[in-house]
Scaffold this active site. Structure first.
Site, PDB file in Angstrom:
ATOM      1  N   ARG A 138       2.461   6.136  -3.012  1.00 28.89           N
ATOM      2  CA  ARG A 138       3.476   6.996  -3.638  1.00 28.89           C
ATOM      3  C   ARG A 138       3.273   7.079  -5.147  1.00 28.89           C
ATOM      4  O   ARG A 138       3.402   8.145  -5.747  1.00 28.89           O
ATOM      5  CB  ARG A 138       4.873   6.498  -3.305  1.00 28.89           C
ATOM      6  CG  ARG A 138       5.299   6.849  -1.887  1.00 28.89           C
ATOM      7  CD  ARG A 138       6.761   6.524  -1.612  1.00 28.89           C
ATOM      8  NE  ARG A 138       7.047   5.103  -1.651  1.00 28.89           N
ATOM      9  CZ  ARG A 138       6.830   4.247  -0.662  1.00 28.89           C
ATOM     10  NH1 ARG A 138       6.293   4.671   0.466  1.00 28.89           N
ATOM     11  NH2 ARG A 138       7.144   2.979  -0.783  1.00 28.89           N
ATOM     12  N   ASP A 170       0.805  -1.213   0.000  1.00 33.49           N
ATOM     13  CA  ASP A 170       0.000   0.000   0.000  1.00 33.49           C
ATOM     14  C   ASP A 170       0.843   1.271   0.000  1.00 33.49           C
ATOM     15  O   ASP A 170       0.482   2.254  -0.645  1.00 33.49           O
ATOM     16  CB  ASP A 170      -0.935   0.011   1.203  1.00 33.49           C
ATOM     17  CG  ASP A 170      -2.112  -0.942   1.028  1.00 33.49           C
ATOM     18  OD1 ASP A 170      -2.327  -1.416  -0.106  1.00 33.49           O
ATOM     19  OD2 ASP A 170      -2.808  -1.210   2.017  1.00 33.49           O
ATOM     20  N   GLY A 171       1.963   1.277   0.706  1.00 33.32           N
ATOM     21  CA  GLY A 171       2.824   2.460   0.718  1.00 33.32           C
ATOM     22  C   GLY A 171       3.374   2.772  -0.658  1.00 33.32           C
ATOM     23  O   GLY A 171       3.384   3.931  -1.099  1.00 33.32           O
TER      24      GLY A 171
END
Length: 64
Positions: free
Chosen positions: A22, A17-18
Site C-alpha cells: 500500500r 507485506d500488505g
C-alpha cells in the site's frame, strides 16, 4: 508524476507485506523512497527487521 512540494523526503513503513504494498502504491508515483520495517509475519518486501531499525534509520538519514 514528479515529487510534489508536500511529498515527504522518505516514507518509513512499519508493518508487513500488505502495508508495504500500500505504501509503495501511494509513494512510488511521486518517487518517494520507501523503507520497510517488517512487523508482519512474512516480510519479503521489508528492508529491515525491527531489531535493525535504529541502525537502518541512522544509515538512511546519513545519506548512506
Amino acid at each position: 508524476m514528479e515529487l510534489t512540494e508536500d511529498a515527504p523526503d522518505l516514507a518509513i513503513v512499519l508493518g508487513g507485506d500488505g502495508t508495504m504494498l500500500r505504501a509503495l502504491q501511494r509513494y512510488l508515483p511521486e518517487r518517494v523512497p520507501v523503507i520497510g520495517v517488517n512487523f508482519g509475519r512474512v516480510g519479503f518486501l521489508a528492508s529491515m527487521m525491527p531489531d535493525d531499525l535504529e541502525e537502518g534509520l541512522a544509515l538512511a538519514f546519513s545519506g548512506g
